[in-house]
Structures are given as C-alpha cells and as structure tokens.
Write an enzyme that holds these catalytic residues in place. Structure first.
Site, mmCIF file in Angstrom:
data_model
loop_
_atom_site.group_PDB
_atom_site.id
_atom_site.type_symbol
_atom_site.label_atom_id
_atom_site.label_comp_id
_atom_site.label_asym_id
_atom_site.label_seq_id
_atom_site.Cartn_x
_atom_site.Cartn_y
_atom_site.Cartn_z
ATOM 1 N N HIS A 49 -5.793 1.418 7.745
ATOM 2 C CA HIS A 49 -5.499 -0.011 7.590
ATOM 3 C C HIS A 49 -6.757 -0.857 7.770
ATOM 4 O O HIS A 49 -6.917 -1.876 7.098
ATOM 5 C CB HIS A 49 -4.408 -0.444 8.566
ATOM 6 C CG HIS A 49 -3.046 0.018 8.167
ATOM 7 N ND1 HIS A 49 -2.366 0.992 8.857
ATOM 8 C CD2 HIS A 49 -2.248 -0.335 7.141
ATOM 9 C CE1 HIS A 49 -1.198 1.205 8.272
ATOM 10 N NE2 HIS A 49 -1.101 0.414 7.221
ATOM 11 N N HIS A 60 -2.434 4.263 0.692
ATOM 12 C CA HIS A 60 -1.662 5.353 1.288
ATOM 13 C C HIS A 60 -0.179 5.182 0.969
ATOM 14 O O HIS A 60 0.266 4.144 0.509
ATOM 15 C CB HIS A 60 -1.897 5.435 2.801
ATOM 16 C CG HIS A 60 -1.608 4.150 3.523
ATOM 17 N ND1 HIS A 60 -2.503 3.116 3.599
ATOM 18 C CD2 HIS A 60 -0.524 3.740 4.195
ATOM 19 C CE1 HIS A 60 -1.991 2.123 4.299
ATOM 20 N NE2 HIS A 60 -0.769 2.470 4.667
ATOM 21 N N CYS A 89 10.424 0.304 8.200
ATOM 22 C CA CYS A 89 9.368 0.703 7.281
ATOM 23 C C CYS A 89 8.409 1.617 8.023
ATOM 24 O O CYS A 89 8.424 1.686 9.250
ATOM 25 C CB CYS A 89 8.639 -0.497 6.688
ATOM 26 S SG CYS A 89 7.929 -1.609 7.903
ATOM 27 N N HIS A 130 5.427 5.180 7.411
ATOM 28 C CA HIS A 130 4.633 6.108 6.621
ATOM 29 C C HIS A 130 5.156 7.524 6.850
ATOM 30 O O HIS A 130 5.389 7.900 8.004
ATOM 31 C CB HIS A 130 3.173 6.053 7.066
ATOM 32 C CG HIS A 130 2.623 4.663 7.103
ATOM 33 N ND1 HIS A 130 2.661 3.891 8.240
ATOM 34 C CD2 HIS A 130 2.051 3.912 6.147
ATOM 35 C CE1 HIS A 130 2.117 2.715 7.977
ATOM 36 N NE2 HIS A 130 1.741 2.690 6.708
ATOM 37 N N GLU A 187 13.528 2.799 14.778
ATOM 38 C CA GLU A 187 13.369 1.352 14.889
ATOM 39 C C GLU A 187 14.659 0.639 15.257
ATOM 40 O O GLU A 187 14.660 -0.255 16.105
ATOM 41 C CB GLU A 187 12.830 0.769 13.583
ATOM 42 C CG GLU A 187 11.398 1.157 13.302
ATOM 43 C CD GLU A 187 10.813 0.447 12.106
ATOM 44 O OE1 GLU A 187 11.167 -0.732 11.871
ATOM 45 O OE2 GLU A 187 9.999 1.058 11.402
ATOM 46 N N GLU A 247 -3.097 -3.876 4.295
ATOM 47 C CA GLU A 247 -2.084 -2.955 3.792
ATOM 48 C C GLU A 247 -2.425 -2.692 2.331
ATOM 49 O O GLU A 247 -2.574 -3.633 1.555
ATOM 50 C CB GLU A 247 -0.692 -3.580 3.866
ATOM 51 C CG GLU A 247 -0.185 -3.795 5.265
ATOM 52 C CD GLU A 247 0.671 -2.643 5.754
ATOM 53 O OE1 GLU A 247 1.900 -2.713 5.615
ATOM 54 O OE2 GLU A 247 0.080 -1.683 6.272
ATOM 55 N N GLU A 287 -0.642 -0.146 -0.003
ATOM 56 C CA GLU A 287 0.402 0.874 0.054
ATOM 57 C C GLU A 287 1.135 1.052 -1.264
ATOM 58 O O GLU A 287 1.443 0.082 -1.951
ATOM 59 C CB GLU A 287 1.414 0.516 1.140
ATOM 60 C CG GLU A 287 0.786 0.446 2.512
ATOM 61 C CD GLU A 287 1.772 0.212 3.638
ATOM 62 O OE1 GLU A 287 1.434 0.584 4.761
ATOM 63 O OE2 GLU A 287 2.865 -0.338 3.391
#
Length: 165
Positions: free
Chosen positions: A24, A30, A64, A66, A84, A109, A111
């Site tokens: 980041h 990514h 959200c 990864h 979460e 970000e 992404e």
C-alpha cells in the site's frame, strides 16, 4: 504478524507476493475482494474502526480484504465477513473491477477487486478492531448523496460510480 497480498498484473494474474502495508505504501497492484450484503432495498454498511491503518472512521461495505497467498477468493471473502462482522452467509461472485486511489497516511490502494454479494437478514456481531458501527441503509438514499458526502470510503463510492451496486 505480517500479512501478505498477492501482486497481480492488469489481467489479475499473480506476479508476486508482498507484505500488505508495504504494497500500500508503494501503490503496488494487488488482488482484493469486497463483500456486499443486501436485504431487499437495503445495504449493510460498517463504519471502519478508528484503529484501521487507512480510511479509519469511514463507512464501507460489509467486509473487504485480501486473499492470503494460496487462498481462493470465495474462502477469503467468507473468512473476512466472519472476522469483521461475525456473519456467515452464502456469497456469490458478481463482478471484478480495478481502482487506484490515495487513501491517506501515505497509502495508495491499487486493487483488482472481486465483488461478492449475499442476501442477509440476520444479526451482525462486529469485531471492534474492524468496525465501530454498522447498520442497514436504503440504497436509494446512499445513491443520492454518496458523491457529496465525505463519510464513505473511496472504494464504496467507486462501486456506486461504476453501478456495481
């Protein structure tokens, strides 16, 4: 404990692995995912914890994150939704998009995001390290003022801009 992300090319093909915070800071592209939960005309939003390393205190979608190296996207989406928000429900992959944005604190970000959708009507049990608040919001109300409001995460605004939600 260090977390790693999967670096990808513009076709979402893996080209490497990098530590999450460093990726980041450097703005490296990514793989990521977002979970959108709906209950009829309502969407579940969470206010990101003030402890988050970026976009703290902003309203975002249900979860959200990864995928870990060697973790498939559906498993990662289910894992993060449970971590979460304490929610387990069926999710369906619906779309993929790309965005790049400065999200503050010298973080970018960059992404390729896979969006998973679910229908959900049960309770949420948010992890206080992840979310300070949550609630159900009318989609039409969010659509009306999301662009002019500063309380929403960049990526949530982007999903609405692209009409993915």
């Amino acid at each position: 404990m260090d977390e790693y992300v999967v670096l990808v090319d513009d076709q979402d093909r893996q080209i490497g692995i990098r530590e999450k915070i460093e990726s980041h800071r450097q703005g490296l592209r990514h793989r990521a995912f977002s979970v959108i939960l709906m209950d009829g005309p309502n969407i579940l939003l969470q206010r990101r914890s003030g402890h988050k390393y970026h976009s703290a205190g902003l309203w975002a979608n249900a979860a959200c994150g990864h995928p870990r190296p060697d973790e498939n996207l559906p498993s990662a989406a289910h894992r993060r939704l449970n971590e979460e928000m304490g929610i387990q429900c069926d999710l369906t992959w619906k779309a993929v998009t790309h965005y790049q944005a400065d999200v503050g604190k010298e973080m970018t970000e960059n992404e390729i995001v896979h969006l998973f959708f679910g229908n959900y009507t049960g309770p949420a049990y948010p992890n206080p390290d992840e979310a300070d608040d949550w609630g159900w919001f009318r989609l039409d109300s969010i659509r009306e003022h999301i662009e002019s409001a500063s309380c929403y995460s960049y990526w949530l605004k982007e999903y609405f801009r692209q009409r993915l939600i």
